[in-house]
Design a protein around this motif. Structure first.
Motif, PDB file in Angstrom:
ATOM      1  N   ASN A  25      93.101  65.075  30.079  1.00  0.00           N
ATOM      2  CA  ASN A  25      92.152  67.058  31.116  1.00  0.00           C
ATOM      3  C   ASN A  25      92.557  68.139  30.898  1.00  0.00           C
ATOM      4  O   ASN A  25      92.086  68.865  31.086  1.00  0.00           O
ATOM      5  CB  ASN A  25      91.335  65.769  32.629  1.00  0.00           C
ATOM      6  N   ARG A  27      95.179  68.860  32.997  1.00  0.00           N
ATOM      7  CA  ARG A  27      94.733  69.184  33.969  1.00  0.00           C
ATOM      8  C   ARG A  27      96.028  68.401  34.970  1.00  0.00           C
ATOM      9  O   ARG A  27      96.328  67.168  34.416  1.00  0.00           O
ATOM     10  CB  ARG A  27      94.060  68.749  34.843  1.00  0.00           C
ATOM     11  N   ASN A  37      88.904  72.011  44.936  1.00  0.00           N
ATOM     12  CA  ASN A  37      87.745  72.018  43.168  1.00  0.00           C
ATOM     13  C   ASN A  37      86.468  70.865  44.117  1.00  0.00           C
ATOM     14  O   ASN A  37      85.498  71.533  43.322  1.00  0.00           O
ATOM     15  CB  ASN A  37      88.206  71.739  42.297  1.00  0.00           C
ATOM     16  N   ARG A  45      84.095  69.437  35.972  1.00  0.00           N
ATOM     17  CA  ARG A  45      85.604  68.926  36.174  1.00  0.00           C
ATOM     18  C   ARG A  45      85.411  68.336  37.743  1.00  0.00           C
ATOM     19  O   ARG A  45      86.295  67.355  37.954  1.00  0.00           O
ATOM     20  CB  ARG A  45      86.878  70.033  36.035  1.00  0.00           C
ATOM     21  N   ASP A  49      87.471  65.428  38.845  1.00  0.00           N
ATOM     22  CA  ASP A  49      88.225  65.771  40.603  1.00  0.00           C
ATOM     23  C   ASP A  49      87.861  64.716  41.278  1.00  0.00           C
ATOM     24  O   ASP A  49      88.867  64.615  42.007  1.00  0.00           O
ATOM     25  CB  ASP A  49      88.472  66.783  40.384  1.00  0.00           C
TER      26      ASP A  49
END
Length: 137
Positions: A25, A27, A37, A45, A49
């Motif tokens: 991802n 991230r 988030n 996302r 998450d």
């Protein structure tokens, strides 16, 4: 030396999940950022998450299912102290632009100078806090 494989397995799973998140991802697995988030509007996302956070929450029940017992935990502080600690940790993660998972696990692995500084600050603060509590009690 402990022969319990749980800490090693846990560390390997944390590293694997952090590596997979950044490779798949792009991230960093900073849990405070992932949780923050979730308060934002739905998007691509957001679901990733949520899945990561749910994986963290479902880890202990999965451990119990596989091992037959809950992970050992001992919390000696009362609810007011835990609430204050949570507020201070939340403030610190915003002030330091990340948490222990983002800086300590992912940032140090990427050789980030900012993460090294953050880790030194929160580990040092933790050591001073333990020393102060021992002196006061």
């Amino acid at each position: 030396m402990s022969t319990d494989p749980s800490p090693l397995a846990g560390g390997l799973l944390i590293g694997l999940s952090a590596a997979m998140l950044i490779l798949l991802n792009g991230r960093v697995a900073g849990v405070s950022g992932l949780v923050a988030n979730l308060a934002r509007p739905l998007g691509g996302r957001w679901l990733a998450d949520l899945a990561f956070i749910l994986g963290l929450i479902l880890g202990p029940p999965l451990f119990m299912r596989l091992s037959g017992h809950w992970p050992a935990m001992r919390i000696e502080a009362g609810l007011p102290v835990l609430i204050l600690a949570g507020i201070l940790v939340g403030f610190g993660t915003r002030l330091g632009s990340g948490c222990t998972s983002g800086h300590g696990v992912c940032g140090l692995a990427r050789l980030s100078p900012r993460s090294l500084a953050a880790v030194l600050v929160f580990v040092g603060t933790g050591m001073l806090t333990v020393a102060a509590v021992r002196v006061l009690s």
